[in-house]
Design a protein around this motif. Sequence first.
Motif, PDB file in Angstrom:
ATOM      1  N   PRO A  42      33.743  34.360  32.444  1.00  0.00           N
ATOM      2  CA  PRO A  42      33.688  34.852  31.434  1.00  0.00           C
ATOM      3  C   PRO A  42      35.451  35.128  30.977  1.00  0.00           C
ATOM      4  O   PRO A  42      36.117  34.669  31.665  1.00  0.00           O
ATOM      5  CB  PRO A  42      33.692  36.852  31.848  1.00  0.00           C
ATOM      6  CG  PRO A  42      34.018  36.349  33.545  1.00  0.00           C
ATOM      7  CD  PRO A  42      33.478  35.007  33.708  1.00  0.00           C
ATOM      8  N   THR A  43      35.587  35.373  29.824  1.00  0.00           N
ATOM      9  CA  THR A  43      36.833  35.650  29.396  1.00  0.00           C
ATOM     10  C   THR A  43      37.698  36.779  30.177  1.00  0.00           C
ATOM     11  O   THR A  43      36.850  37.626  30.882  1.00  0.00           O
ATOM     12  CB  THR A  43      36.953  36.224  27.698  1.00  0.00           C
ATOM     13  OG1 THR A  43      36.330  37.464  27.883  1.00  0.00           O
ATOM     14  CG2 THR A  43      36.208  35.348  26.985  1.00  0.00           C
ATOM     15  N   TRP A  44      38.899  36.715  30.051  1.00  0.00           N
ATOM     16  CA  TRP A  44      39.736  37.619  30.882  1.00  0.00           C
ATOM     17  C   TRP A  44      39.335  38.887  30.847  1.00  0.00           C
ATOM     18  O   TRP A  44      39.246  40.094  31.432  1.00  0.00           O
ATOM     19  CB  TRP A  44      41.092  37.165  30.751  1.00  0.00           C
ATOM     20  CG  TRP A  44      42.209  38.376  31.654  1.00  0.00           C
ATOM     21  CD1 TRP A  44      43.027  39.009  30.967  1.00  0.00           C
ATOM     22  CD2 TRP A  44      42.086  38.447  32.774  1.00  0.00           C
ATOM     23  NE1 TRP A  44      43.513  39.836  31.937  1.00  0.00           N
ATOM     24  CE2 TRP A  44      43.061  39.500  33.230  1.00  0.00           C
ATOM     25  CE3 TRP A  44      41.576  37.788  34.181  1.00  0.00           C
ATOM     26  CZ2 TRP A  44      43.565  39.676  34.569  1.00  0.00           C
ATOM     27  CZ3 TRP A  44      41.902  38.252  35.474  1.00  0.00           C
ATOM     28  CH2 TRP A  44      42.747  39.098  35.621  1.00  0.00           C
ATOM     29  N   GLN A  45      39.225  39.223  29.350  1.00  0.00           N
ATOM     30  CA  GLN A  45      38.993  40.552  28.897  1.00  0.00           C
ATOM     31  C   GLN A  45      37.559  41.115  29.267  1.00  0.00           C
ATOM     32  O   GLN A  45      37.447  42.347  29.731  1.00  0.00           O
ATOM     33  CB  GLN A  45      38.925  40.893  27.165  1.00  0.00           C
ATOM     34  CG  GLN A  45      39.105  42.414  26.692  1.00  0.00           C
ATOM     35  CD  GLN A  45      40.367  43.269  27.224  1.00  0.00           C
ATOM     36  OE1 GLN A  45      41.101  42.870  27.336  1.00  0.00           O
ATOM     37  NE2 GLN A  45      39.623  44.211  27.907  1.00  0.00           N
ATOM     38  N   LYS A  46      36.615  40.266  29.059  1.00  0.00           N
ATOM     39  CA  LYS A  46      35.111  40.630  29.518  1.00  0.00           C
ATOM     40  C   LYS A  46      35.328  40.892  31.097  1.00  0.00           C
ATOM     41  O   LYS A  46      34.554  41.793  31.683  1.00  0.00           O
ATOM     42  CB  LYS A  46      34.279  39.563  29.148  1.00  0.00           C
ATOM     43  CG  LYS A  46      33.903  39.737  27.664  1.00  0.00           C
ATOM     44  CD  LYS A  46      32.989  38.750  27.206  1.00  0.00           C
ATOM     45  CE  LYS A  46      32.726  38.520  25.783  1.00  0.00           C
ATOM     46  NZ  LYS A  46      31.946  39.402  25.204  1.00  0.00           N
ATOM     47  N   ALA A  47      35.996  39.925  31.981  1.00  0.00           N
ATOM     48  CA  ALA A  47      36.151  40.118  33.329  1.00  0.00           C
ATOM     49  C   ALA A  47      36.703  41.362  33.682  1.00  0.00           C
ATOM     50  O   ALA A  47      36.078  42.091  34.546  1.00  0.00           O
ATOM     51  CB  ALA A  47      36.938  39.175  33.908  1.00  0.00           C
ATOM     52  N   LEU A  48      37.742  42.034  33.030  1.00  0.00           N
ATOM     53  CA  LEU A  48      38.289  43.280  33.267  1.00  0.00           C
ATOM     54  C   LEU A  48      37.315  44.337  33.030  1.00  0.00           C
ATOM     55  O   LEU A  48      37.404  45.091  33.787  1.00  0.00           O
ATOM     56  CB  LEU A  48      39.566  43.245  32.544  1.00  0.00           C
ATOM     57  CG  LEU A  48      40.759  42.446  32.788  1.00  0.00           C
ATOM     58  CD1 LEU A  48      42.004  42.641  31.909  1.00  0.00           C
ATOM     59  CD2 LEU A  48      41.281  42.624  34.160  1.00  0.00           C
ATOM     60  N   THR A  49      36.740  44.080  31.932  1.00  0.00           N
ATOM     61  CA  THR A  49      35.712  45.213  31.398  1.00  0.00           C
ATOM     62  C   THR A  49      34.553  45.348  32.563  1.00  0.00           C
ATOM     63  O   THR A  49      34.376  46.554  33.006  1.00  0.00           O
ATOM     64  CB  THR A  49      35.013  44.949  30.162  1.00  0.00           C
ATOM     65  OG1 THR A  49      36.086  44.993  29.041  1.00  0.00           O
ATOM     66  CG2 THR A  49      34.213  46.100  29.800  1.00  0.00           C
ATOM     67  N   MET A  50      34.164  44.380  32.972  1.00  0.00           N
ATOM     68  CA  MET A  50      33.169  44.375  33.903  1.00  0.00           C
ATOM     69  C   MET A  50      33.649  44.968  35.286  1.00  0.00           C
ATOM     70  O   MET A  50      32.901  45.778  36.029  1.00  0.00           O
ATOM     71  CB  MET A  50      32.354  43.012  34.335  1.00  0.00           C
ATOM     72  CG  MET A  50      31.443  42.400  33.061  1.00  0.00           C
ATOM     73  SD  MET A  50      30.558  41.020  33.246  1.00  0.00           S
ATOM     74  CE  MET A  50      31.904  39.811  32.894  1.00  0.00           C
ATOM     75  N   ILE A  51      34.606  44.351  35.657  1.00  0.00           N
ATOM     76  CA  ILE A  51      35.336  44.920  36.841  1.00  0.00           C
ATOM     77  C   ILE A  51      35.688  46.437  36.976  1.00  0.00           C
ATOM     78  O   ILE A  51      35.292  47.392  37.999  1.00  0.00           O
ATOM     79  CB  ILE A  51      36.648  44.205  37.292  1.00  0.00           C
ATOM     80  CG1 ILE A  51      36.345  42.656  37.754  1.00  0.00           C
ATOM     81  CG2 ILE A  51      37.591  44.795  38.376  1.00  0.00           C
ATOM     82  CD1 ILE A  51      37.525  41.786  37.741  1.00  0.00           C
ATOM     83  N   LYS A  52      36.168  46.809  35.817  1.00  0.00           N
ATOM     84  CA  LYS A  52      36.435  48.234  35.758  1.00  0.00           C
ATOM     85  C   LYS A  52      35.063  48.991  35.782  1.00  0.00           C
ATOM     86  O   LYS A  52      34.849  50.134  36.394  1.00  0.00           O
ATOM     87  CB  LYS A  52      37.185  48.551  34.370  1.00  0.00           C
ATOM     88  CG  LYS A  52      37.486  50.227  34.072  1.00  0.00           C
ATOM     89  CD  LYS A  52      38.209  50.125  33.002  1.00  0.00           C
ATOM     90  CE  LYS A  52      38.565  51.497  32.552  1.00  0.00           C
ATOM     91  NZ  LYS A  52      39.037  51.984  31.467  1.00  0.00           N
ATOM     92  N   ALA A  53      34.153  48.617  35.011  1.00  0.00           N
ATOM     93  CA  ALA A  53      32.711  49.201  35.185  1.00  0.00           C
ATOM     94  C   ALA A  53      32.146  49.317  36.562  1.00  0.00           C
ATOM     95  O   ALA A  53      31.107  50.014  36.996  1.00  0.00           O
ATOM     96  CB  ALA A  53      31.818  48.524  34.047  1.00  0.00           C
TER      97      ALA A  53
END
Length: 81
Positions: A42-53
């Motif tokens: 994933p892109t960095w932003q999408k990775a961060l979003t999933m990790i946070k979720a």
Amino acid sequence: MSFAKALDRALKIKGLKPADIVSEEVSASYISKLLLGRIADPTWQKALTMIKALGMTVDEFSELEARLEGEPNKSCLLGKH
């Protein structure tokens, strides 16, 4: 180590389904493609979003990835490299 493998393990550990981490930034289709290997990383932003979720920090997720890297490959255990 693929992000997808760590994501799959994190979902299982947390007792979540992929649909539980869907957001405006990350669709169910995107997560499905990622878990099926149709998207490599994933892109960095999408990775961060999933990790946070997942309710995890980047460090916690990274530690999980590192632990998974240390696991023997199941195909190697079966003599299939």
